[in-house]
Design a protein around this motif. Structure first.
Motif, mmCIF file in Angstrom:
data_model
loop_
_atom_site.group_PDB
_atom_site.id
_atom_site.type_symbol
_atom_site.label_atom_id
_atom_site.label_comp_id
_atom_site.label_asym_id
_atom_site.label_seq_id
_atom_site.Cartn_x
_atom_site.Cartn_y
_atom_site.Cartn_z
ATOM 1 N N ALA A 217 0.846 -1.190 0.000
ATOM 2 C CA ALA A 217 0.000 0.000 0.000
ATOM 3 C C ALA A 217 0.879 1.237 0.000
ATOM 4 N N CYS A 218 0.232 2.380 -0.152
ATOM 5 C CA CYS A 218 0.938 3.655 -0.048
ATOM 6 C C CYS A 218 -0.012 4.646 0.617
ATOM 7 N N LYS A 219 0.324 5.030 1.835
ATOM 8 C CA LYS A 219 -0.505 5.964 2.601
ATOM 9 C C LYS A 219 -0.100 7.398 2.256
ATOM 10 N N ILE A 220 -1.097 8.245 2.095
ATOM 11 C CA ILE A 220 -0.866 9.656 1.771
ATOM 12 C C ILE A 220 -1.305 10.500 2.961
ATOM 13 N N MET A 221 -0.408 11.367 3.448
ATOM 14 C CA MET A 221 -0.737 12.229 4.582
ATOM 15 C C MET A 221 -0.193 13.634 4.343
ATOM 16 N N LEU A 222 -0.842 14.602 4.954
ATOM 17 C CA LEU A 222 -0.433 15.999 4.821
ATOM 18 C C LEU A 222 0.087 16.500 6.155
ATOM 19 N N TYR A 223 1.270 17.142 6.092
ATOM 20 C CA TYR A 223 1.927 17.661 7.283
ATOM 21 C C TYR A 223 2.057 19.178 7.222
ATOM 22 N N ASN A 224 2.248 19.762 8.394
ATOM 23 C CA ASN A 224 2.589 21.177 8.489
ATOM 24 C C ASN A 224 4.088 21.315 8.282
ATOM 25 N N SER A 225 4.506 22.118 7.322
ATOM 26 C CA SER A 225 5.923 22.206 6.961
ATOM 27 C C SER A 225 6.773 22.901 8.020
ATOM 28 N N CYS A 226 6.143 23.657 8.921
ATOM 29 C CA CYS A 226 6.892 24.369 9.964
ATOM 30 C C CYS A 226 7.015 23.551 11.251
ATOM 31 N N LYS A 227 5.927 22.910 11.647
ATOM 32 C CA LYS A 227 5.917 22.176 12.913
ATOM 33 C C LYS A 227 6.136 20.680 12.736
ATOM 34 N N GLY A 228 5.957 20.176 11.530
ATOM 35 C CA GLY A 228 6.151 18.744 11.301
ATOM 36 C C GLY A 228 5.038 17.884 11.841
ATOM 37 N N LYS A 229 3.905 18.490 12.186
ATOM 38 C CA LYS A 229 2.767 17.745 12.713
ATOM 39 C C LYS A 229 1.770 17.454 11.597
ATOM 40 N N ARG A 230 1.046 16.329 11.737
ATOM 41 C CA ARG A 230 -0.003 16.024 10.762
ATOM 42 C C ARG A 230 -1.127 17.030 10.866
ATOM 43 N N ILE A 231 -1.701 17.389 9.741
ATOM 44 C CA ILE A 231 -2.836 18.312 9.723
ATOM 45 C C ILE A 231 -4.109 17.507 9.970
ATOM 46 N N LYS A 232 -4.790 17.837 11.070
ATOM 47 C CA LYS A 232 -5.980 17.076 11.481
ATOM 48 C C LYS A 232 -7.254 17.918 11.463
ATOM 49 N N GLU A 233 -7.127 19.183 11.137
ATOM 50 C CA GLU A 233 -8.290 20.070 11.114
ATOM 51 C C GLU A 233 -8.501 20.621 9.709
ATOM 52 N N PRO A 234 -9.705 20.763 9.228
ATOM 53 C CA PRO A 234 -10.969 20.423 9.899
ATOM 54 C C PRO A 234 -11.275 18.926 9.876
ATOM 55 N N TYR A 235 -10.347 18.132 9.299
ATOM 56 C CA TYR A 235 -10.495 16.680 9.283
ATOM 57 C C TYR A 235 -9.105 16.074 9.190
ATOM 58 N N ASN A 236 -9.010 14.791 9.443
ATOM 59 C CA ASN A 236 -7.733 14.091 9.408
ATOM 60 C C ASN A 236 -7.289 13.900 7.962
ATOM 61 N N HIS A 237 -6.161 14.468 7.582
ATOM 62 C CA HIS A 237 -5.702 14.424 6.191
ATOM 63 C C HIS A 237 -4.915 13.138 5.929
ATOM 64 N N ILE A 238 -5.641 12.041 5.766
ATOM 65 C CA ILE A 238 -5.057 10.736 5.458
ATOM 66 C C ILE A 238 -5.845 10.111 4.326
ATOM 67 N N ASN A 239 -5.142 9.528 3.354
ATOM 68 C CA ASN A 239 -5.811 8.813 2.283
ATOM 69 C C ASN A 239 -4.845 7.786 1.713
ATOM 70 N N TRP A 240 -5.227 7.155 0.599
ATOM 71 C CA TRP A 240 -4.436 6.060 0.046
ATOM 72 C C TRP A 240 -4.204 6.265 -1.447
ATOM 73 N N LEU A 241 -3.054 5.783 -1.917
ATOM 74 C CA LEU A 241 -2.683 5.942 -3.316
ATOM 75 C C LEU A 241 -3.674 5.244 -4.242
ATOM 76 N N HIS A 242 -4.156 4.056 -3.859
ATOM 77 C CA HIS A 242 -5.064 3.331 -4.756
ATOM 78 C C HIS A 242 -6.366 4.101 -4.975
ATOM 79 N N LYS A 243 -6.724 4.962 -4.026
ATOM 80 C CA LYS A 243 -7.891 5.821 -4.227
ATOM 81 C C LYS A 243 -7.538 7.013 -5.110
#
Length: 366
Positions: A217-243
């Motif tokens: 699989a390949c998980k896709i996630m979005l991070y904050n470039s300054c803090k290095g934290k995952r972006i969870k607002e207004p929703y959890n930014h996680i998805n998959w390559l096959h989608k």
């Protein structure tokens, strides 16, 4: 006939949690009527930071138990030998559903037994007009669907596109602000870390490659470039390559992140963490370990950890998760694994959910 009426919604829909007001709430469904129950019945996915879970008022809670044998010894009782060799005599009325090698046993019985169950899957069974009939016979399970894999050609294409566009995904940008170019390049190449503009600009792609070089699989996630934290607002930014590439028939069958590294050095101890980002950063801090990530706390389980069975491992759960991982490791070690679980983070003043990178970052600053 065994009746199973209420279950958590298995779709990807999430609603506002009545406790924490985050869009992380999964409703209960009445399977007979095909409708959601009232909006207070459900479970919040933020198990550590919220933990809200209200089950339907009518129903028996039962846990899924793996067994080696389950035999009827009378009209009212069965003899069960679980996967850890624990032998129990169970009233047939407390076995609510059974397949060939698993069964759901009521929470009431399990609380008074020696069977380990706290981390197992659980469900609620309607208790109205149930007649439990347990003849303890094998029920043929449906054939499993063959797992899907991404091709090496697809991975190579995406990596080449990423390199040719000469941009950094947000996580790599953050890493470059914390470590040298050589350290970041070594770590990102080791884990095949790439970026793409799938779903969100400058997202990060985490390839799940097993020890046989198969891409699960390949998980896709979005991070904050300054803090290095995952972006969870207004929703959890996680998805998959096959989608992202629209493969509707792709059968997701995850493996551990970094599993492809275990064949590189058989002398190194394997360190297991939850977050993919944590594995990458800790490979820079402590390169004497092979760092592998589960991708979620619930993925610390036999199916995914099986390739590590013959290796010496140490697990570093996020703060607040030590007891769950320790209990699971105890079960696995009884089956031949060699997993120690560190309680390092439990001794700190870090808040629940903090990980090893949070700890080392503070040590670096001080």
């Amino acid at each position: 006939m065994v009746a199973f009426r209420y279950s958590l919604d298995k779709s990807s829909k999430k609603f506002i949690c009545p406790n924490c007001n985050k869009k992380t709430f999964v409703y209960y469904v009445d399977t007979e009527q095909g409708k959601y129950l009232t909006t207070d019945y459900g479970r919040c996915d933020r198990e550590q930071n919220c933990g809200y879970h209200k089950a339907p008022p009518k129903g028996k809670k039962a846990y899924l138990i793996d067994f080696l044998t389950l035999k009827k010894i009378s009209d009212k009782a069965c003899k069960l030998v679980d996967v850890n060799g624990v032998i129990s005599i169970i009233p047939t009325s407390q076995i609510l559903k059974q397949t060939e090698s698993k069964c759901f046993i009521t929470e009431w019985y399990l609380k008074n037994s020696n069977i380990q169950y706290s981390n197992n899957e659980n469900k609620y069974f309607n208790s109205d007009n149930i007649k439990i009939i347990n003849e303890v016979k094998a029920i043929k399970e449906p054939q499993s669907v063959k797992p899907s894999f991404h091709s090496l050609q697809l991975q190579d294409k995406i990596i080449r596109e990423y390199e040719s566009q000469q941009f950094n995904d947000n996580l790599t940008t953050y890493l470059l602000s914390q470590f040298t170019v050589d350290e970041v390049q070594t770590a990102t190449q080791k884990y095949y870390l790439t970026g793409a503009n799938y779903f969100w600009n400058n997202a990060t792609l985490f390839w799940q490659i097993d020890h046989k070089e198969q891409i699960h699989a390949c998980k896709i996630m979005l991070y904050n470039s300054c803090k290095g934290k995952r972006i969870k607002e207004p929703y959890n930014h996680i998805n998959w390559l096959h989608k992202a590439i629209k493969e509707p028939d792709f059968n997701l069958n995850q493996c551990l992140f970094g599993l492809h590294l275990i064949n590189e050095d058989y002398q190194k101890e394997i360190a297991i963490v939850e977050s993919e980002k944590t594995a990458i950063i800790m490979s820079i801090y402590l390169p004497e370990f092979i760092w592998i990530a589960t991708g979620s706390k619930s993925n610390f389980k036999f199916d995914l950890l099986q390739p590590l069975k013959k290796r010496k491992c140490i697990a570093f759960p996020d703060k607040g998760e030590f007891e769950n991982w320790h209990n699971k490791a105890t079960e696995l070690n009884n089956q031949g694994f060699k997993i120690a679980v560190s309680n390092l983070l439990e001794k700190t003043i870090l808040q629940n959910g903090s990980d090893l990178v949070d700890y080392y970052s503070k040590q670096k600053v001080s």
